[in-house]
Design an enzyme around this catalytic site. Structure first.
Site, PDB file in Angstrom:
ATOM      1  N   CYS A  95       0.922  -1.226   0.017  1.00  0.00           N
ATOM      2  CA  CYS A  95       0.055   0.191   0.112  1.00  0.00           C
ATOM      3  C   CYS A  95       0.816   1.421  -0.050  1.00  0.00           C
ATOM      4  O   CYS A  95       1.332   1.650  -0.897  1.00  0.00           O
ATOM      5  CB  CYS A  95      -1.023  -0.037   0.851  1.00  0.00           C
ATOM      6  N   ARG A 132     -12.897   6.218  -2.741  1.00  0.00           N
ATOM      7  CA  ARG A 132     -11.729   5.396  -2.638  1.00  0.00           C
ATOM      8  C   ARG A 132     -11.871   3.880  -3.114  1.00  0.00           C
ATOM      9  O   ARG A 132     -13.136   3.622  -3.378  1.00  0.00           O
ATOM     10  CB  ARG A 132     -11.377   5.169  -1.047  1.00  0.00           C
ATOM     11  N   HIS A 194      -3.910  -5.620   1.813  1.00  0.00           N
ATOM     12  CA  HIS A 194      -3.786  -5.931   3.321  1.00  0.00           C
ATOM     13  C   HIS A 194      -4.449  -7.258   3.574  1.00  0.00           C
ATOM     14  O   HIS A 194      -4.714  -8.206   2.679  1.00  0.00           O
ATOM     15  CB  HIS A 194      -4.461  -4.927   4.023  1.00  0.00           C
TER      16      HIS A 194
END
Length: 250
Positions: A95, A132, A194
């Site tokens: 990320c 997002r 993640h």
């Protein structure tokens, strides 16, 4: 023969969003189960760092604020780190760490956070009103399907010739446009995933360990198989959740 590996965990207290520290825990566990000694050094801002002393490098994710906190220090460490990766040092960047392993991150106000250029890419934030990229991900890779969770505002664009980590089956990926996720250069892997990523993707965890062993001990270094019943169950559950999403990247 007893194998020993040394791992550098970059900025663990700052770049640890969504439990990215779990990647280190997974690597340690999979090494211990095989009798491989894994030493983990935490490298923070201001610490001395010689990447030639290490067999693996990990960096996790962080928001824009955290990326700014470490950017100057990472840039200072960047030339030696990039040279080691060019020489085959395995690395995993997740990320925010993935973004800073590119050339730069341009935030929503046009400010530039410099990267170190391990990957030939740039990340740009499309603005505060943009949605997002959030949700579960499945992508096809050389190590089979990887599963994980993404949550990022930036859009990452690979330069021509830069290989992705994989191609999306579900999820938004680098930019919600081109069907690609992450990046790979030599033995360095970048991704938005993640979860933590490695506990439910043991094939990638083992690839990192194998690459580290063979770089240190030669091509005959091999890994014994492990009972991955729990890991496979977690992988299957994450895949099922992702496939039930309404959005398919194709």
């Amino acid at each position: 023969m007893t194998y020993r590996l040394r791992l550098a965990h970059l900025y663990p207290d700052v770049m640890n969003i969504y439990g990215d520290r779990g990647n280190v825990i997974a690597l340690r566990y999979r090494c211990e189960q095989r009798g491989i000694e894994l030493e983990v050094d935490e490298i923070d801002v201001g610490d001395g760092f010689n990447p030639d002393d290490y067999d693996l490098v990990l960096i996790g994710g962080g928001q824009d604020r955290e990326q700014r906190r470490i950017a100057d220090d990472l840039v200072a460490k960047g030339p030696a780190l990039k040279a080691a990766i060019d020489d085959g040092l395995p690395a995993l960047a997740v990320c925010g760490g993935f973004q800073l392993f590119g050339h730069r991150y341009v935030d929503h106000e046009g400010g530039i956070i410099p990267g170190i250029g391990v990957f030939d890419l740039e990340t740009r934030h499309p603005g505060p009103r943009a949605d997002r990229c959030i949700g579960d991900v499945v992508l096809a890779t050389d190590f089979g399907d990887l599963v994980g969770f993404e949550n990022h505002g930036g859009r990452t664009y690979l330069a021509a010739g830069q290989a992705p980590l994989g191609h999306l089956k579900r999820g938004f990926g680098n930019n919600a446009e081109d069907g690609m996720e992450g990046a790979r250069t030599k033995n360095a892997f970048g991704t938005y995933l993640h979860g933590s990523l490695l506990p439910k993707n043991p094939a990638l965890a083992d690839e990192l360990i194998r690459l580290a062993l063979q770089r240190r001990y030669g091509p005959d270094a091999t890994l014994a198989s492990l009972d991955d019943t729990t890991e496979r169950a977690a992988h299957t559950a994450a895949t099922t959740v992702a496939r039930n999403r309404s959005r398919s990247a194709g």
